[in-house]
Design a protein around this motif. Structure first.
Motif, PDB file in Angstrom:
ATOM      1  N   PHE A 125       0.819  -1.210   0.000  1.00  0.00           N
ATOM      2  CA  PHE A 125       0.000   0.000   0.000  1.00  0.00           C
ATOM      3  C   PHE A 125       0.858   1.268   0.000  1.00  0.00           C
ATOM      4  CE2 PHE A 125      -2.007  -3.452   2.362  1.00  0.00           C
ATOM      5  CZ  PHE A 125      -3.148  -3.672   1.599  1.00  0.00           C
ATOM      6  N   GLY A 126       2.032   1.177  -0.624  1.00  0.00           N
ATOM      7  CA  GLY A 126       2.929   2.323  -0.659  1.00  0.00           C
ATOM      8  C   GLY A 126       3.550   2.641   0.682  1.00  0.00           C
ATOM      9  N   TYR A 147     -12.969   4.956  -6.432  1.00  0.00           N
ATOM     10  CA  TYR A 147     -12.723   6.129  -7.259  1.00  0.00           C
ATOM     11  C   TYR A 147     -13.424   6.047  -8.605  1.00  0.00           C
ATOM     12  CZ  TYR A 147      -9.289   7.965  -3.983  1.00  0.00           C
ATOM     13  OH  TYR A 147      -8.666   8.498  -2.865  1.00  0.00           O
ATOM     14  N   LYS A 148     -14.616   5.464  -8.640  1.00  0.00           N
ATOM     15  CA  LYS A 148     -15.472   5.495  -9.822  1.00  0.00           C
ATOM     16  C   LYS A 148     -14.762   4.993 -11.072  1.00  0.00           C
ATOM     17  CE  LYS A 148     -18.110   9.414  -8.011  1.00  0.00           C
ATOM     18  NZ  LYS A 148     -18.558  10.826  -8.237  1.00  0.00           N
ATOM     19  N   GLY A 149     -14.199   3.802 -10.980  1.00  0.00           N
ATOM     20  CA  GLY A 149     -13.596   3.189 -12.146  1.00  0.00           C
ATOM     21  C   GLY A 149     -12.179   3.610 -12.439  1.00  0.00           C
ATOM     22  N   ARG A 150     -11.565   4.401 -11.587  1.00  0.00           N
ATOM     23  CA  ARG A 150     -10.171   4.811 -11.800  1.00  0.00           C
ATOM     24  C   ARG A 150      -9.232   3.735 -11.258  1.00  0.00           C
ATOM     25  NH1 ARG A 150      -9.483  10.454  -9.047  1.00  0.00           N
ATOM     26  NH2 ARG A 150      -7.428  10.259 -10.024  1.00  0.00           N
ATOM     27  N   ALA A 151      -8.198   3.403 -12.004  1.00  0.00           N
ATOM     28  CA  ALA A 151      -7.260   2.361 -11.595  1.00  0.00           C
ATOM     29  C   ALA A 151      -6.501   2.790 -10.341  1.00  0.00           C
ATOM     30  CB  ALA A 151      -6.282   2.061 -12.721  1.00  0.00           C
ATOM     31  N   ILE A 152      -6.368   1.867  -9.393  1.00  0.00           N
ATOM     32  CA  ILE A 152      -5.666   2.182  -8.145  1.00  0.00           C
ATOM     33  C   ILE A 152      -4.455   1.289  -7.924  1.00  0.00           C
ATOM     34  CG2 ILE A 152      -7.593   3.206  -6.896  1.00  0.00           C
ATOM     35  CD1 ILE A 152      -8.249   0.511  -5.743  1.00  0.00           C
ATOM     36  N   GLY A 153      -4.468   0.079  -8.494  1.00  0.00           N
ATOM     37  CA  GLY A 153      -3.318  -0.815  -8.368  1.00  0.00           C
ATOM     38  C   GLY A 153      -3.019  -1.173  -6.932  1.00  0.00           C
ATOM     39  N   VAL A 154      -1.784  -0.914  -6.484  1.00  0.00           N
ATOM     40  CA  VAL A 154      -1.343  -1.288  -5.144  1.00  0.00           C
ATOM     41  C   VAL A 154      -1.427  -0.118  -4.169  1.00  0.00           C
ATOM     42  CG1 VAL A 154       0.193  -3.085  -6.005  1.00  0.00           C
ATOM     43  CG2 VAL A 154       1.063  -0.764  -5.732  1.00  0.00           C
ATOM     44  N   LEU A 194      -0.702   5.865  -7.806  1.00  0.00           N
ATOM     45  CA  LEU A 194      -0.321   4.897  -8.827  1.00  0.00           C
ATOM     46  C   LEU A 194       0.244   5.617 -10.041  1.00  0.00           C
ATOM     47  CD1 LEU A 194      -0.233   2.049 -10.068  1.00  0.00           C
ATOM     48  CD2 LEU A 194      -2.593   2.424 -10.840  1.00  0.00           C
ATOM     49  N   CYS A 195      -0.393   6.703 -10.451  1.00  0.00           N
ATOM     50  CA  CYS A 195       0.089   7.475 -11.593  1.00  0.00           C
ATOM     51  C   CYS A 195       1.487   8.031 -11.307  1.00  0.00           C
ATOM     52  CB  CYS A 195      -0.879   8.615 -11.898  1.00  0.00           C
ATOM     53  SG  CYS A 195      -0.483   9.535 -13.395  1.00  0.00           S
ATOM     54  N   ALA A 196       1.713   8.503 -10.090  1.00  0.00           N
ATOM     55  CA  ALA A 196       3.030   9.040  -9.736  1.00  0.00           C
ATOM     56  C   ALA A 196       4.099   7.956  -9.824  1.00  0.00           C
ATOM     57  CB  ALA A 196       2.991   9.639  -8.333  1.00  0.00           C
ATOM     58  N   PHE A 197       3.795   6.746  -9.354  1.00  0.00           N
ATOM     59  CA  PHE A 197       4.760   5.653  -9.416  1.00  0.00           C
ATOM     60  C   PHE A 197       5.022   5.249 -10.862  1.00  0.00           C
ATOM     61  CE2 PHE A 197       5.998   1.096  -8.764  1.00  0.00           C
ATOM     62  CZ  PHE A 197       7.162   1.351  -8.067  1.00  0.00           C
ATOM     63  N   MET A 198       3.961   5.206 -11.680  1.00  0.00           N
ATOM     64  CA  MET A 198       4.143   4.921 -13.099  1.00  0.00           C
ATOM     65  C   MET A 198       5.001   5.995 -13.763  1.00  0.00           C
ATOM     66  SD  MET A 198       2.611   2.032 -13.809  1.00  0.00           S
ATOM     67  CE  MET A 198       3.217   1.516 -12.198  1.00  0.00           C
ATOM     68  N   TRP A 229      -0.331   3.075 -20.032  1.00  0.00           N
ATOM     69  CA  TRP A 229      -1.678   2.506 -20.056  1.00  0.00           C
ATOM     70  C   TRP A 229      -2.341   2.600 -18.687  1.00  0.00           C
ATOM     71  CZ3 TRP A 229      -2.695  -3.199 -22.038  1.00  0.00           C
ATOM     72  CH2 TRP A 229      -4.073  -3.427 -22.084  1.00  0.00           C
ATOM     73  N   PRO A 230      -1.788   1.996 -17.608  1.00  0.00           N
ATOM     74  CA  PRO A 230      -2.424   2.165 -16.299  1.00  0.00           C
ATOM     75  C   PRO A 230      -2.371   3.604 -15.799  1.00  0.00           C
ATOM     76  CG  PRO A 230      -0.321   1.037 -16.065  1.00  0.00           C
ATOM     77  CD  PRO A 230      -0.616   1.099 -17.527  1.00  0.00           C
ATOM     78  N   ALA A 231      -1.324   4.363 -16.180  1.00  0.00           N
ATOM     79  CA  ALA A 231      -1.276   5.768 -15.761  1.00  0.00           C
ATOM     80  C   ALA A 231      -2.474   6.525 -16.322  1.00  0.00           C
ATOM     81  CB  ALA A 231       0.026   6.413 -16.225  1.00  0.00           C
TER      82      ALA A 231
END
Length: 535
Positions: A35-36, A187-194, A201-205, A238-240
């Motif tokens: 979880f970061g 988050y209404k369909g937004r990817a969250i990953g780990v 997640l976007c920042a890590f990508m 893509w996930p970003a």
């Protein structure tokens, strides 16, 4: 431990270095998968790994120093450490900030308001642990180990991206690892990953994309390898994109554009730089046109933003108070604006020294209400403190100013300036080295002319003093192309996170900070291997 030129036998100090690097590697690789490490029960074990890396590498350095001293070396520590002067300056600036933070913790948040110690300690550790991690890597990170960890980071970020895609398309982001996502956190369909939040997640990508694109931008290297890294960057995008993070994607494009126009084409002819500038401008315009002229989830989310909606409404109505309406929307109707405004009110209560490390959430209720309320007559403020509770400002820069005051903010800005300058110098050194190592003097890292003697003509303690360094850094053989591109990756990351931190708190996520620290540390250490030890 016994050593000779180019040959290091197993001993106590080497064992300590191996254990120290193992702890550092586990922290960098494992921390994103918990979880970061944001929540306290994951932050502490990951922090213990950082302290373990510092402990073991320190013990190894002490043991090696004592042995070298017994053999008569005048400067026994110097042969082992290989940090460019700019890297040492960066560490010194961070040490100054840590000293200020340590002193600030000793004083109350405000007269009559004691510091909440647990929050203060965790906040200071967010700065201390990256410092310790970078020092540990400088001590125990040989070139081979650092290149191994760099490739492990690349593989890890690809695995995180793959998990995020599978989680998004199979479970609909109903889980974060093994934990079901609460409805309030969905988050209404937004990817969250780990991570708990799509923005993180976007920042890590973004960090991974910077590493891969830097490899593709840097002159030299094979075409096949560059093509593969470019494909990996596209895969991470893509996930970003699925996170629909407006700030995260805007900061990514800002970082790429800034690097493309400045540092990315060092070593290339001016004509090529000019052509690349035109291509980058056209690419940005084309991307923006594709985003807004097509129907996609990100463009819909952007158009739902209150600032965008207010701008559109005022423009269509021909209202002459356009910017006044947009400003009012930002400070009173946009969540980030209201958060930043409350933090600025807290900062103004103690502008020089701030309210104290980690104290934002504890004193939020005092400063959340706007200043337009009154007791006589009874008038409620436009914004009150009964709507929500705010743990983070969602703006790292604003929270830094709020909690550490102008004094701490200026020290940190100095650290940032030295960091950018040092990375720029490191990138210039790495780009200047040809792929075959012909530009690297065979003995460039030795401190004096006497050390230029071949190993068979050196005395025993001279071989001891420099044998390990030759084993660690192999003068005359530059690092791999991926390693040489790391300073550019670090520069891109600094730009990306500096922009993203204007409206989010990704640098409050420990795993992201630790991985970013590794990229920056590796950039300085690789540049030292390229002959930039004095840069």
């Amino acid at each position: 431990m016994t050593e000779d030129a180019g040959n290091v036998k197993f001993g106590f100090s080497r064992l300590m270095y191996v254990l120290g690097f193992a702890c550092a590697s586990l922290n960098v690789i494992v921390s994103p998968w918990f979880f970061g490490s944001w929540e306290m029960w994951w932050f502490w074990p990951m922090s213990v790994l950082v302290f373990g890396a510092a402990l073991f590498s320190g013990l190894g350095l002490i043991a090696e120093t004592l042995r070298a001293s017994s053999l008569g070396s005048a400067f026994p520590i110097y042969p082992h450490l290989r940090v460019p002067r700019t890297g040492a300056a960066v560490l010194l600036c961070m040490a100054l900030f840590l000293a200020y933070a340590g002193v600030r913790v000793l004083f109350p948040s405000a007269p009559g308001r004691e510091m909440v110690r647990m929050e203060a300690e965790r906040n200071v550790l967010l700065f201390l642990t990256p410092f310790l991690l970078s020092v540990s890597l400088a001590v125990c990170g040989t070139r081979g180990r650092l290149e191994f960890l760099l490739r492990a980071f690349c593989a890890n970020v690809v695995l995180v991206a793959a998990y995020a895609l599978l989680n998004h398309y199979i479970t609909g982001d109903s889980y974060i690892l093994w934990a079901p996502v609460e409805l309030s956190m969905h988050y209404k369909g937004r990817a969250i990953g780990v991570f708990y939040c799509p923005n993180h997640l976007c920042a890590f990508m973004n960090a991974g994309i910077a590493v891969f694109l830097a490899n593709a931008f840097t002159p030299g290297g094979g075409r096949t390898g560059k093509a593969l890294t470019a494909l990996a960057a596209a895969f991470l995008f893509w996930p970003a994109f699925l996170t629909l993070s407006r700030g995260g994607l805007a900061s990514l494009f800002s970082g790429i554009l800034a690097a493309w126009l400045t540092f990315a084409h060092r070593g290339r002819p001016p004509r090529v730089r000019a052509v690349c500038a035109v291509i980058s401008a056209c690419a940005v315009l084309a991307a923006c046109a594709a985003l807004f002229l097509t129907d996609n989830s990100l463009s819909r989310r952007i158009k739902e933003h209150p600032l965008y909606a207010e701008y559109e409404a005022a423009s269509k109505a021909g209202d002459g108070r356009l910017w006044e309406r947009v400003s009012d929307t930002f400070w009173y109707r946009f969540d980030r604006g209201t958060y930043i405004a409350s933090a600025l009110r807290a900062w103004r209560s103690n502008p020089v020294w701030g309210i104290g490390p980690g104290q934002h959430s504890n004193r939020w209720a005092e400063f959340a209400p706007t200043d337009d309320g009154s007791l006589d007559p009874l008038v409620f403020p436009r914004l009150r403190n009964d709507y929500y509770h705010l743990y983070e400002v969602h703006s790292d820069w604003t929270q830094l100013l709020e909690e550490y005051g102008a004094a701490g903010f200026v020290i940190f800005l100095a650290f940032g300036a030295v960091l950018v300058y040092g990375l720029s110098r490191s990138q210039a050194v790495c780009v200047s080295v040809s792929g075959d190592g012909a530009d690297v003097p065979a003995r460039a890292d030795l401190p004096n002319a006497a050390d230029a003697d071949p190993p068979e003509r050196q005395s025993g303690h001279a071989r001891h003093r420099h044998g390990r360094r030759r084993h660690r850094h192999e003068p005359g053989k530059p690092p791999s192309h991926l390693a040489k591109s790391t300073p550019l990756a670090a520069l891109m990351c600094v730009v990306v996170f500096a922009v993203h931190s204007l409206g989010d708190f990704s640098l409050q996520i420990p795993a992201i900070v630790w991985n970013l620290t590794f990229i920056i540390s590796a950039a300085f250490l690789f540049s030292a291997d390229c002959g930039g030890g004095k840069s």
